[in-house]
Motif scaffolding. Structure first.
Motif, mmCIF file in Angstrom:
data_model
loop_
_atom_site.group_PDB
_atom_site.id
_atom_site.type_symbol
_atom_site.label_atom_id
_atom_site.label_comp_id
_atom_site.label_asym_id
_atom_site.label_seq_id
_atom_site.Cartn_x
_atom_site.Cartn_y
_atom_site.Cartn_z
ATOM 1 N N THR A 73 0.686 -1.341 -0.044
ATOM 2 C CA THR A 73 -0.074 0.301 -0.339
ATOM 3 C C THR A 73 1.023 1.147 0.241
ATOM 4 O OG1 THR A 73 0.032 0.292 2.107
ATOM 5 C CG2 THR A 73 -1.843 -1.680 1.488
ATOM 6 N N LYS A 74 0.260 2.065 -0.545
ATOM 7 C CA LYS A 74 1.325 3.585 -0.629
ATOM 8 C C LYS A 74 1.644 3.978 1.186
ATOM 9 C CE LYS A 74 -1.790 6.077 -4.569
ATOM 10 N NZ LYS A 74 -3.375 6.555 -4.010
ATOM 11 N N GLU A 75 0.658 3.720 2.325
ATOM 12 C CA GLU A 75 1.333 3.463 3.426
ATOM 13 C C GLU A 75 2.940 3.394 3.776
ATOM 14 O OE1 GLU A 75 -1.774 3.052 5.809
ATOM 15 O OE2 GLU A 75 -3.161 4.938 5.860
ATOM 16 N N ASN A 76 2.368 1.767 3.039
ATOM 17 C CA ASN A 76 3.935 1.357 3.473
ATOM 18 C C ASN A 76 5.044 1.014 2.614
ATOM 19 O OD1 ASN A 76 3.197 -0.804 1.734
ATOM 20 N ND2 ASN A 76 2.159 -1.969 3.381
ATOM 21 N N ARG A 77 4.660 1.594 1.740
ATOM 22 C CA ARG A 77 6.001 2.143 0.404
ATOM 23 C C ARG A 77 7.164 2.375 1.099
ATOM 24 N NH1 ARG A 77 3.216 6.988 0.681
ATOM 25 N NH2 ARG A 77 4.348 8.692 0.445
ATOM 26 N N LYS A 78 7.541 2.765 2.244
ATOM 27 C CA LYS A 78 8.919 3.189 2.654
ATOM 28 C C LYS A 78 9.999 1.769 2.802
ATOM 29 C CE LYS A 78 9.207 7.720 2.355
ATOM 30 N NZ LYS A 78 10.051 7.844 1.562
ATOM 31 N N SER A 79 8.503 0.769 2.754
ATOM 32 C CA SER A 79 9.378 -0.833 3.011
ATOM 33 C C SER A 79 10.350 -1.658 1.721
ATOM 34 C CB SER A 79 8.577 -1.906 2.938
ATOM 35 O OG SER A 79 7.160 -2.024 2.514
ATOM 36 N N TYR A 80 10.276 -0.873 0.453
ATOM 37 C CA TYR A 80 10.379 -1.139 -0.524
ATOM 38 C C TYR A 80 11.707 0.267 -1.405
ATOM 39 C CZ TYR A 80 11.160 -1.767 -6.221
ATOM 40 O OH TYR A 80 11.702 -1.838 -6.715
ATOM 41 N N GLN A 81 12.612 -1.016 -1.021
ATOM 42 C CA GLN A 81 14.055 -0.207 -2.076
ATOM 43 C C GLN A 81 14.546 -0.717 -3.475
ATOM 44 O OE1 GLN A 81 16.235 2.620 -0.573
ATOM 45 N NE2 GLN A 81 16.939 2.376 -2.721
ATOM 46 N N ALA A 82 14.058 0.186 -3.744
ATOM 47 C CA ALA A 82 14.760 -0.487 -5.537
ATOM 48 C C ALA A 82 16.263 0.387 -5.531
ATOM 49 C CB ALA A 82 14.337 0.106 -6.776
ATOM 50 N N PRO A 83 17.141 -0.538 -6.620
ATOM 51 C CA PRO A 83 18.272 -0.898 -7.106
ATOM 52 C C PRO A 83 18.642 0.945 -7.034
ATOM 53 C CG PRO A 83 17.908 -2.895 -7.554
ATOM 54 C CD PRO A 83 17.014 -2.207 -7.323
ATOM 55 N N ASP A 135 22.496 -5.835 -8.027
ATOM 56 C CA ASP A 135 21.082 -5.115 -7.821
ATOM 57 C C ASP A 135 19.952 -6.147 -8.064
ATOM 58 O OD1 ASP A 135 22.734 -3.078 -7.535
ATOM 59 O OD2 ASP A 135 23.245 -3.087 -9.487
ATOM 60 N N TRP A 136 19.228 -7.219 -8.977
ATOM 61 C CA TRP A 136 18.657 -7.511 -9.474
ATOM 62 C C TRP A 136 18.038 -8.525 -8.577
ATOM 63 C CZ3 TRP A 136 14.853 -6.341 -12.797
ATOM 64 C CH2 TRP A 136 15.383 -6.472 -13.529
ATOM 65 N N ALA A 137 19.251 -9.122 -7.860
ATOM 66 C CA ALA A 137 19.134 -10.790 -6.734
ATOM 67 C C ALA A 137 18.396 -9.452 -5.660
ATOM 68 C CB ALA A 137 20.331 -10.901 -5.981
ATOM 69 N N GLN A 138 18.253 -8.636 -5.399
ATOM 70 C CA GLN A 138 17.788 -7.659 -4.363
ATOM 71 C C GLN A 138 16.158 -7.216 -4.527
ATOM 72 O OE1 GLN A 138 19.128 -3.429 -2.969
ATOM 73 N NE2 GLN A 138 17.715 -2.721 -3.187
ATOM 74 N N GLU A 139 15.814 -6.727 -6.499
ATOM 75 C CA GLU A 139 14.724 -6.594 -6.612
ATOM 76 C C GLU A 139 13.746 -8.216 -6.393
ATOM 77 O OE1 GLU A 139 12.435 -3.931 -8.714
ATOM 78 O OE2 GLU A 139 13.667 -3.880 -6.683
ATOM 79 N N PHE A 140 14.832 -9.411 -6.335
ATOM 80 C CA PHE A 140 14.193 -10.480 -6.614
ATOM 81 C C PHE A 140 13.840 -11.340 -5.719
ATOM 82 C CE2 PHE A 140 16.554 -11.968 -10.957
ATOM 83 C CZ PHE A 140 15.981 -11.217 -11.709
ATOM 84 N N ASP A 141 15.023 -10.850 -3.983
ATOM 85 C CA ASP A 141 14.488 -10.867 -2.864
ATOM 86 C C ASP A 141 13.239 -10.110 -2.109
ATOM 87 O OD1 ASP A 141 16.166 -12.770 -1.805
ATOM 88 O OD2 ASP A 141 17.942 -10.974 -1.869
ATOM 89 N N PHE A 142 13.038 -8.800 -3.023
ATOM 90 C CA PHE A 142 11.987 -8.203 -2.574
ATOM 91 C C PHE A 142 10.587 -8.883 -3.031
ATOM 92 C CE2 PHE A 142 14.629 -4.163 -1.639
ATOM 93 C CZ PHE A 142 13.903 -3.970 -0.227
ATOM 94 N N PHE A 143 10.435 -8.704 -4.161
ATOM 95 C CA PHE A 143 9.755 -9.363 -4.730
ATOM 96 C C PHE A 143 8.765 -10.769 -3.984
ATOM 97 C CE2 PHE A 143 7.294 -12.832 -8.270
ATOM 98 C CZ PHE A 143 6.965 -11.752 -8.624
#
Length: 336
Positions: A73-83, A135-143
């Motif tokens: 959600t917009k409220e918890n978007r800070k939990s996401y960090q893209a490279p 970087d991609w591994a970080q994104e895959f982990d987030f997914f």
């Protein structure tokens, strides 16, 4: 979506599945014609409903490439960090609230039961052409972590299906890069992370999917379109740019629908009456130009999926079918 001018067509230096090229020579009957349809984004819940209804009506199975920020959600978007981006940033936004996320999760789980395939479209829809493998591994982990914990994060952990975590860990094996933007670093990261197929490449025409270093490569083809039959990537966004320069033109929606349907029919008939190379078509969860491309898809699948020796399948199913064919040919060759 494919960004025009982003890069030249991606080269496919692959080892093709031998069965698709050879087993037609070893039998009197032709191969089954595969039609592989996918949707990028997989966010709008109304289009989840619409696509699933289309699939039930036509007998098709789809691949849904999910952008994982639609489970935040917009409220918890800070939990996401893209490279290399600001924390909480996403090019495609976030879900408006937990109710929207829960509805989407229900669609994902029901689609799985109906035979559809869920793949990864990464998270924030960034162009990762210059990203490193890390970087991609970080994104895959987030997914993976976002999908795994989605019911809990939406406040309904008690509704999480019993097999959900096995599904996340074992069944999400496909990927399509945002903007179809690939690189050697992405290839390495896909292999290291255990993906089974990559649907990011583009080819000059329908191409036999190939296998390289353990990854099956599915390429969206260029197909002839319009009065001059100029090639265009077989994806709704590219048709949208071709037809109206990427701006909504609802007044000509019916014309764009007919042009698109004619292009799909011609591309299909060329393979159906010829080599029967799988035909791949890409879409987004956006009804561009007044829904012209979704309507063309619906009409195309309605008239196509019921034809003899035609299977409208997901990427996962197509990969499994071709693997079985290849093994059958190897077995036959060994017995000669």
């Amino acid at each position: 979506m494919f960004r025009p001018g982003l890069s030249s067509l991606l080269a496919l230096s692959l080892t093709s599945f031998p069965a698709l090229a050879n087993d037609a020579d070893q039998a009197d009957t032709k191969l089954e014609q595969l039609v592989v349809v996918s949707f990028d984004g997989a966010h709008d819940n109304k289009l989840w409903e619409k696509s699933r209804a289309m699939a039930k009506r036509t007998g098709a199975h789809f691949t849904y490439f999910l952008s994982c920020t639609f489970l935040m959600t917009k409220e918890n978007r800070k939990s996401y960090q893209a490279p290399h981006e600001k924390r909480g940033k996403s090019n495609v936004g976030f879900a408006p609230d937990n109710s929207d996320v829960i509805t989407r999760l229900d669609h994902i789980w029901q689609a799985r039961a109906e035979g559809h395939d869920l793949g990864s479209h990464a998270c924030g829809h960034f162009d990762g052409a210059k990203w490193s493998a890390d970087d991609w591994a970080q994104e895959f982990d987030f997914f993976r972590n976002t999908l795994r914990d989605a019911w809990k994060n939406a406040g309904v952990e008690e509704r999480e299906p019993l097999e959900w975590r096995d599904f996340v860990e074992k069944d999400v094996v496909g990927f399509r890069a945002p903007y179809l933007s690939s690189s050697p670093a992405l290839d390495k990261a896909l292999r290291d992370f255990g993906f089974g197929y990559d649907a990011s490449p583009v080819s000059k025409g329908p191409t036999v999917p190939g296998k390289s270093d353990g990854l099956v490569r599915f390429a969206l083809p260029l197909i002839p379109e319009g009065p001059s039959a100029r090639p265009v990537v077989a994806m709704d966004y590219n048709l949208y740019v071709r037809h109206s320069r990427g701006k909504e033109d609802v007044g000509n929606s019916a014309t764009y629908e007919e042009r698109t349907l004619a292009a799909y029919r011609a591309a299909f008939e060329k393979q159906y009456s010829g080599e029967r190379i799988p035909l791949q078509l890409g879409f987004h969860f956006v009804e561009m130009n007044g829904g012209a491309y979704w309507r063309a898809l619906d009409r195309f699948l309605t008239e196509t999926c019921s034809k003899p020796d035609v299977a409208c399948v997901s990427h996962r199913e197509a990969m499994d079918i071709m693997t079985k064919r290849a093994k059958a040919v190897e077995t036959t060759s060994e017995g000669l």
